[in-house]
Design a protein around this motif. Structure first.
Motif, PDB file in Angstrom:
ATOM      1  N   ARG A  77      32.552  50.307  34.343  1.00 15.72           N
ATOM      2  CA  ARG A  77      32.576  49.961  32.929  1.00 15.72           C
ATOM      3  C   ARG A  77      33.792  49.095  32.688  1.00 15.72           C
ATOM      4  O   ARG A  77      34.840  49.275  33.320  1.00 15.72           O
ATOM      5  N   ILE A  78      33.660  48.165  31.767  1.00 17.19           N
ATOM      6  CA  ILE A  78      34.767  47.258  31.480  1.00 17.19           C
ATOM      7  C   ILE A  78      36.005  48.045  31.054  1.00 17.19           C
ATOM      8  O   ILE A  78      37.131  47.680  31.392  1.00 17.19           O
ATOM      9  N   ALA A  79      35.812  49.129  30.350  1.00 15.15           N
ATOM     10  CA  ALA A  79      36.944  49.925  29.885  1.00 15.15           C
ATOM     11  C   ALA A  79      37.796  50.438  31.027  1.00 15.15           C
ATOM     12  O   ALA A  79      38.993  50.693  30.866  1.00 15.15           O
ATOM     13  N   GLU A  80      37.202  50.600  32.205  1.00 15.45           N
ATOM     14  CA  GLU A  80      37.934  51.134  33.340  1.00 15.45           C
ATOM     15  C   GLU A  80      38.974  50.149  33.865  1.00 15.45           C
ATOM     16  O   GLU A  80      39.793  50.503  34.704  1.00 15.45           O
ATOM     17  N   GLU A  81      38.943  48.914  33.397  1.00 14.58           N
ATOM     18  CA  GLU A  81      39.866  47.908  33.890  1.00 14.58           C
ATOM     19  C   GLU A  81      41.146  47.836  33.052  1.00 14.58           C
ATOM     20  O   GLU A  81      42.037  47.038  33.342  1.00 14.58           O
ATOM     21  N   LYS A  82      41.254  48.647  32.008  1.00 16.72           N
ATOM     22  CA  LYS A  82      42.404  48.541  31.119  1.00 16.72           C
ATOM     23  C   LYS A  82      43.722  48.754  31.849  1.00 16.72           C
ATOM     24  O   LYS A  82      44.743  48.156  31.506  1.00 16.72           O
ATOM     25  N   ASP A  83      43.694  49.586  32.887  1.00 20.25           N
ATOM     26  CA  ASP A  83      44.934  49.850  33.600  1.00 20.25           C
ATOM     27  C   ASP A  83      45.370  48.652  34.447  1.00 20.25           C
ATOM     28  O   ASP A  83      46.469  48.633  34.967  1.00 20.25           O
ATOM     29  N   LEU A  84      44.498  47.623  34.573  1.00 23.55           N
ATOM     30  CA  LEU A  84      44.843  46.441  35.345  1.00 23.55           C
ATOM     31  C   LEU A  84      45.243  45.271  34.466  1.00 23.55           C
ATOM     32  O   LEU A  84      45.596  44.210  34.970  1.00 23.55           O
ATOM     33  N   GLU A  85      45.200  45.436  33.149  1.00 23.40           N
ATOM     34  CA  GLU A  85      45.435  44.319  32.255  1.00 23.40           C
ATOM     35  C   GLU A  85      46.829  43.732  32.407  1.00 23.40           C
ATOM     36  O   GLU A  85      47.046  42.547  32.186  1.00 23.40           O
ATOM     37  N   ASN A  86      47.794  44.571  32.786  1.00 23.02           N
ATOM     38  CA  ASN A  86      49.153  44.080  32.944  1.00 23.02           C
ATOM     39  C   ASN A  86      49.429  43.590  34.352  1.00 23.02           C
ATOM     40  O   ASN A  86      50.560  43.256  34.688  1.00 23.02           O
ATOM     41  N   ARG A  87      48.392  43.541  35.188  1.00 28.23           N
ATOM     42  CA  ARG A  87      48.532  43.042  36.554  1.00 28.23           C
ATOM     43  C   ARG A  87      47.450  41.998  36.799  1.00 28.23           C
ATOM     44  O   ARG A  87      46.485  42.229  37.518  1.00 28.23           O
ATOM     45  N   PRO A  88      47.618  40.805  36.227  1.00 26.76           N
ATOM     46  CA  PRO A  88      46.559  39.791  36.300  1.00 26.76           C
ATOM     47  C   PRO A  88      46.253  39.322  37.711  1.00 26.76           C
ATOM     48  O   PRO A  88      45.185  38.789  37.961  1.00 26.76           O
ATOM     49  N   ASP A  89      47.189  39.520  38.646  1.00 22.90           N
ATOM     50  CA  ASP A  89      46.936  39.087  40.014  1.00 22.90           C
ATOM     51  C   ASP A  89      46.310  40.174  40.870  1.00 22.90           C
ATOM     52  O   ASP A  89      46.049  39.968  42.046  1.00 22.90           O
ATOM     53  N   SER A  90      46.109  41.363  40.283  1.00 29.52           N
ATOM     54  CA  SER A  90      45.500  42.447  41.045  1.00 29.52           C
ATOM     55  C   SER A  90      44.054  42.114  41.370  1.00 29.52           C
ATOM     56  O   SER A  90      43.342  41.542  40.559  1.00 29.52           O
ATOM     57  N   PRO A  91      43.583  42.485  42.569  1.00 32.83           N
ATOM     58  CA  PRO A  91      42.197  42.178  42.933  1.00 32.83           C
ATOM     59  C   PRO A  91      41.202  42.879  42.016  1.00 32.83           C
ATOM     60  O   PRO A  91      41.382  44.044  41.667  1.00 32.83           O
ATOM     61  N   ARG A  92      40.175  42.166  41.616  1.00 30.28           N
ATOM     62  CA  ARG A  92      39.074  42.780  40.885  1.00 30.28           C
ATOM     63  C   ARG A  92      38.097  43.402  41.869  1.00 30.28           C
ATOM     64  O   ARG A  92      37.511  44.430  41.615  1.00 30.28           O
ATOM     65  N   ILE A  93      37.901  42.752  43.016  1.00 28.76           N
ATOM     66  CA  ILE A  93      36.952  43.226  44.025  1.00 28.76           C
ATOM     67  C   ILE A  93      37.696  43.349  45.356  1.00 28.76           C
ATOM     68  O   ILE A  93      38.444  42.453  45.738  1.00 28.76           O
ATOM     69  N   GLU A  94      37.485  44.456  46.043  1.00 29.43           N
ATOM     70  CA  GLU A  94      38.111  44.662  47.340  1.00 29.43           C
ATOM     71  C   GLU A  94      37.097  45.227  48.341  1.00 29.43           C
ATOM     72  O   GLU A  94      36.427  46.218  48.049  1.00 29.43           O
ATOM     73  N   PHE A  95      37.008  44.605  49.493  1.00 29.85           N
ATOM     74  CA  PHE A  95      36.285  45.155  50.636  1.00 29.85           C
ATOM     75  C   PHE A  95      37.335  45.761  51.561  1.00 29.85           C
ATOM     76  O   PHE A  95      38.267  45.078  51.986  1.00 29.85           O
ATOM     77  N   CYS A  96      37.172  47.029  51.869  1.00 33.44           N
ATOM     78  CA  CYS A  96      38.156  47.747  52.677  1.00 33.44           C
ATOM     79  C   CYS A  96      37.518  48.174  53.996  1.00 33.44           C
ATOM     80  O   CYS A  96      36.777  49.173  54.041  1.00 33.44           O
ATOM     81  N   ASN A  97      37.747  47.407  55.038  1.00 37.03           N
ATOM     82  CA  ASN A  97      37.262  47.730  56.388  1.00 37.03           C
ATOM     83  C   ASN A  97      35.763  48.042  56.395  1.00 37.03           C
ATOM     84  O   ASN A  97      35.311  49.033  56.967  1.00 37.03           O
ATOM     85  N   VAL A  98      34.995  47.166  55.770  1.00 37.28           N
ATOM     86  CA  VAL A  98      33.555  47.398  55.611  1.00 37.28           C
ATOM     87  C   VAL A  98      32.786  46.917  56.837  1.00 37.28           C
ATOM     88  O   VAL A  98      32.974  45.781  57.306  1.00 37.28           O
ATOM     89  N   THR A  99      31.912  47.773  57.329  1.00 39.59           N
ATOM     90  CA  THR A  99      30.991  47.444  58.414  1.00 39.59           C
ATOM     91  C   THR A  99      29.582  47.783  57.963  1.00 39.59           C
ATOM     92  O   THR A  99      29.358  48.814  57.318  1.00 39.59           O
ATOM     93  N   LYS A 100      28.638  46.902  58.275  1.00 43.35           N
ATOM     94  CA  LYS A 100      27.230  47.169  57.990  1.00 43.35           C
ATOM     95  C   LYS A 100      26.434  46.999  59.274  1.00 43.35           C
ATOM     96  O   LYS A 100      26.392  45.914  59.851  1.00 43.35           O
ATOM     97  N   MET A 101      25.819  48.104  59.704  1.00 41.32           N
ATOM     98  CA  MET A 101      25.015  48.110  60.928  1.00 41.32           C
ATOM     99  C   MET A 101      23.534  48.074  60.592  1.00 41.32           C
ATOM    100  O   MET A 101      23.082  48.742  59.664  1.00 41.32           O
ATOM    101  N   TYR A 102      22.794  47.297  61.356  1.00 39.03           N
ATOM    102  CA  TYR A 102      21.330  47.339  61.355  1.00 39.03           C
ATOM    103  C   TYR A 102      20.913  47.710  62.767  1.00 39.03           C
ATOM    104  O   TYR A 102      20.856  46.857  63.653  1.00 39.03           O
ATOM    105  N   GLY A 103      20.686  49.008  62.973  1.00 38.66           N
ATOM    106  CA  GLY A 103      20.452  49.486  64.323  1.00 38.66           C
ATOM    107  C   GLY A 103      21.733  49.346  65.126  1.00 38.66           C
ATOM    108  O   GLY A 103      22.794  49.820  64.733  1.00 38.66           O
TER     109      GLY A 103
END
Length: 366
Positions: free
Chosen positions: A11-37
């Motif tokens: 929810r957009i409201a959940e981002e209020k804690d980031l408003e004072n950190r404009p350079d903080s990442p909005r999206i982060e992939f953290c060591n993501v692996t996707k296996m197909y078989g």
């Protein structure tokens, strides 16, 4: 990092804690692996996308770029790792519970609904009142230059118009971020160029954090604040368009992002303003090489240049550009120059002199 089993919808409201950190990442992939078989489509991916950034994931077929977008959209779930949006885990949140706008290559418009109803649908799903929906739709149609076309069916629109409707539908509900999956792949060249300008304008106006997937190098260079080049499920290099094009780190990036001349078989020592390190090969872009007649006068900065004699193997005329293939030693170098009325035109078999600034030579991992 393991996959979170419990999560809440963004929810957009959940981002209020980031408003004072404009350079903080909005999206982060953290060591993501996707296996197909037994096949890893994405391997241990860590990547941050910042607020308002237009990030393009670029790569050939099978590089994993589309899988990254599908993971972010919630259409597939990571085998390992986590995905955070505004600091909240969404790795196990289904697509329909994510607040996002998506534009597909095939447009994915509802064929049985008018343009107006296509744009109204996401607003209706959010419980907006009819009068307000109508106002929003009219405003958006005007913004994407489709005023007066709200009553048409998608089949009555051109490809460019359908793409504008798809963009408008993705933006109309004011999602926090926008996902573009080969958005211009179905358009011809002229329409692609027009829509590149429109997408760039919309991004500037709305400021949406945007992740775009494409295999089109020109599209990536034109639209992006930053480009991620992928290969075999992993990131090969990340950087601003100018940095990736001018300073590629590997032979793969140099060859994939535009054309590149590798100077490892020219038959002479290549000079540069920087020292060559072990395991690298000299590279220069085609437009950085000048082609002249062997007897032509040298330029005033000749002491900053390297010269090579060669033979024209071919010439391609492409409107504003003329491309030469010149054999030098065991290599065939590409030379690209802008067409001008006073230029000398070289033909197959002509002897020519090539020259380039030593500062334009780059060394890339072989």
């Amino acid at each position: 990092m393991t996959l979170h089993q419990k999560s809440t919808p963004l929810r957009i409201a959940e981002e209020k804690d980031l408003e004072n950190r404009p350079d903080s990442p909005r999206i982060e992939f953290c060591n993501v692996t996707k296996m197909y078989g037994a096949v890893a489509a994405v391997k241990d991916l860590s990547l941050s996308v910042h607020r308002g950034e237009f990030l393009t994931i670029l790569g050939p077929s099978g590089s994993g770029k589309t899988t990254v977008l599908m993971l972010l959209a919630g259409f597939v779930v990571p085998s390992q790792g986590d995905i955070l949006i505004a600091g909240k885990s969404v790795a196990s949140v289904p697509s329909y519970r994510r607040d996002q706008g998506i534009v597909f290559q095939s447009y994915a418009l509802f064929p049985h609904l008018t343009v107006h109803r296509n744009l109204e649908f996401p607003l209706e799903m959010r419980g907006m009142r009819a009068a307000e929906r109508a106002t929003q739709v009219d405003r958006m149609l005007n913004r994407v230059h489709l005023k007066g076309l709200g009553g048409r069916m998608p089949s009555q629109l051109s490809g460019g118009q359908q793409q504008r409707v798809a963009l408008a539908r993705a933006l109309i509900a004011d999602p926090p971020f926008l996902l573009l999956d080969e958005p211009l792949g179905a358009l011809d060249r002229n329409l692609r160029e027009q829509m590149q300008g429109e997408i760039k304008s919309l991004h500037k106006e709305f400021g949406k954090t945007t992740v775009c997937v494409t295999h089109d190098q020109e599209e990536a260079l034109t639209l992006s604040d930053r480009i991620v080049v992928m290969r075999a499920g992993q990131i090969e290099q990340t950087g601003a368009p100018e940095a990736l094009y001018d300073r590629p780190e590997t032979r793969f990036v140099a060859n994939f992002l535009g054309e590149a001349n590798m100077l490892d078989a020219v038959g002479f020592k290549v000079e540069s303003d920087v020292a060559q390190t072990s395991g690298t090969v000299a590279m220069i872009r085609p437009e950085r090489i000048c082609i002249t007649a062997p007897a032509a006068a040298k330029r005033a900065d000749a002491n900053c240049r390297q010269f090579a004699m060669g033979t024209v193997d071919g010439m391609i005329y492409a409107g504003p550009l003329r491309k030469y293939h010149v054999r030098v030693g065991s290599s065939v170098l590409i030379v690209r120059e802008h067409v001008a009325s006073s230029q000398q035109i070289f033909r197959l078999g002509d002897e020519v002199r090539l020259e380039w600034l030593r500062s334009d030579v780059r060394f890339v991992a072989a």
